[in-house]
Design a protein around this motif. Structure first.
Motif, mmCIF file in Angstrom:
data_model
loop_
_atom_site.group_PDB
_atom_site.id
_atom_site.type_symbol
_atom_site.label_atom_id
_atom_site.label_comp_id
_atom_site.label_asym_id
_atom_site.label_seq_id
_atom_site.Cartn_x
_atom_site.Cartn_y
_atom_site.Cartn_z
ATOM 1 N N GLU A 66 0.832 -1.211 0.000
ATOM 2 C CA GLU A 66 0.000 0.000 0.000
ATOM 3 C C GLU A 66 0.864 1.258 0.000
ATOM 4 O OE1 GLU A 66 -4.102 -1.282 2.272
ATOM 5 O OE2 GLU A 66 -2.368 -0.756 3.504
ATOM 6 N N LEU A 67 1.933 1.242 0.800
ATOM 7 C CA LEU A 67 2.834 2.392 0.841
ATOM 8 C C LEU A 67 3.518 2.597 -0.508
ATOM 9 C CD1 LEU A 67 4.517 2.003 4.365
ATOM 10 C CD2 LEU A 67 2.791 3.671 3.660
ATOM 11 N N ALA A 70 1.108 4.281 -2.679
ATOM 12 C CA ALA A 70 0.892 5.670 -2.259
ATOM 13 C C ALA A 70 2.044 6.567 -2.687
ATOM 14 C CB ALA A 70 0.719 5.738 -0.750
ATOM 15 N N ASN A 71 3.268 6.018 -2.728
ATOM 16 C CA ASN A 71 4.446 6.794 -3.096
ATOM 17 C C ASN A 71 4.902 6.516 -4.523
ATOM 18 O OD1 ASN A 71 4.642 7.869 -0.455
ATOM 19 N ND2 ASN A 71 5.672 6.002 0.231
ATOM 20 N N GLU A 129 -4.397 1.249 -10.296
ATOM 21 C CA GLU A 129 -3.951 1.204 -8.903
ATOM 22 C C GLU A 129 -5.152 1.179 -7.952
ATOM 23 O OE1 GLU A 129 -1.290 4.384 -8.162
ATOM 24 O OE2 GLU A 129 0.274 3.625 -9.502
ATOM 25 N N ILE A 133 -5.665 -1.259 -4.818
ATOM 26 C CA ILE A 133 -5.911 -0.719 -3.473
ATOM 27 C C ILE A 133 -7.190 -1.301 -2.882
ATOM 28 C CG2 ILE A 133 -6.507 1.392 -2.215
ATOM 29 C CD1 ILE A 133 -4.607 2.903 -4.078
#
Length: 205
Positions: A66-67, A70-71, A129, A133
């Motif tokens: 998930e990180l 996000a990045n 994405e 997610i």
């Protein structure tokens, strides 16, 4: 030879037999309760604490995905691959699963299979994405539910162990009381003697 000696021996034999049966029954019940406690302790460790560690590790690994999303930048392509996820899930399935655990673990495996499919499609720009997610969110819910099961089952196992220990303590007290009563009866039987019959003497007129 004093009277009723044979009867005294029979009564003493019954008392000793009762004491033997009481001790035997109490011993078997205590062993069963201790076995229940031992099983509860083993189950708490092997099927609850160890599984909780599995859940913790899985949660960290999926959270890293998930990180990453996000990045993520336009230059990044594939999500990081963690082969240990498959190993942890296989070890999880070997534990003693409750019905709820089996359902949640099955759902987790299905979501993980879907995640791998989406990750491969993502490499070809065939999956968004947002789809990944959403699946990671479902996986997170599975892990939360599995964590709740561990707490609930661990609490129940602890309560059962406490009840078994309490039953052992109660049985020990009852056994002591009965042994004291049996000991008193045995002493009464051994040392009791009939009073000699008093002969009635009629006064002659």
């Amino acid at each position: 030879m004093p009277k009723r000696t044979l009867r005294q021996r029979i009564h003493a034999g019954f008392v000793l037999a009762a004491a033997f049966l009481l001790v035997l029954a109490s011993n078997r019940l205590n062993n069963r309760n201790f076995s229940a406690v031992e099983h509860g302790v083993d189950s708490v460790f092997e099927d609850r604490l160890v599984v909780q560690e599995y859940i913790y590790r899985l949660n960290n690994l999926f959270h890293k995905k998930e990180l990453f999303l996000a990045n993520n930048t336009l230059d990044d392509k594939g999500l990081p691959y963690y082969p240990e996820i498959k190993t942890i899930l296989a070890d999880f399935e070997k534990t003693d699963l409750t019905r709820e655990e089996a359902l949640q673990l099955s759902s987790l495996n299905e979501n993980y299979a879907e995640l791998k499919t989406l990750e491969k499609a993502h490499l070809k720009n065939q999956a968004s994405e947002e789809d990944i997610i959403a699946v990671l969110g479902s996986i997170g819910k599975n892990l939360d539910e599995l964590s709740e099961v561990q707490l609930s089952e661990g609490r129940q196992l602890t309560q059962r162990s406490k009840r078994s220990l309490g039953m052992n303590e109660l049985l020990s007290r009852i056994e002591i009381v009965f042994l004291i009563i049996i000991g008193i009866l045995f002493l009464v039987i051994v040392f009791y003697r009939d009073k000699p019959n008093m002969e009635l003497v009629e006064d002659e007129a």
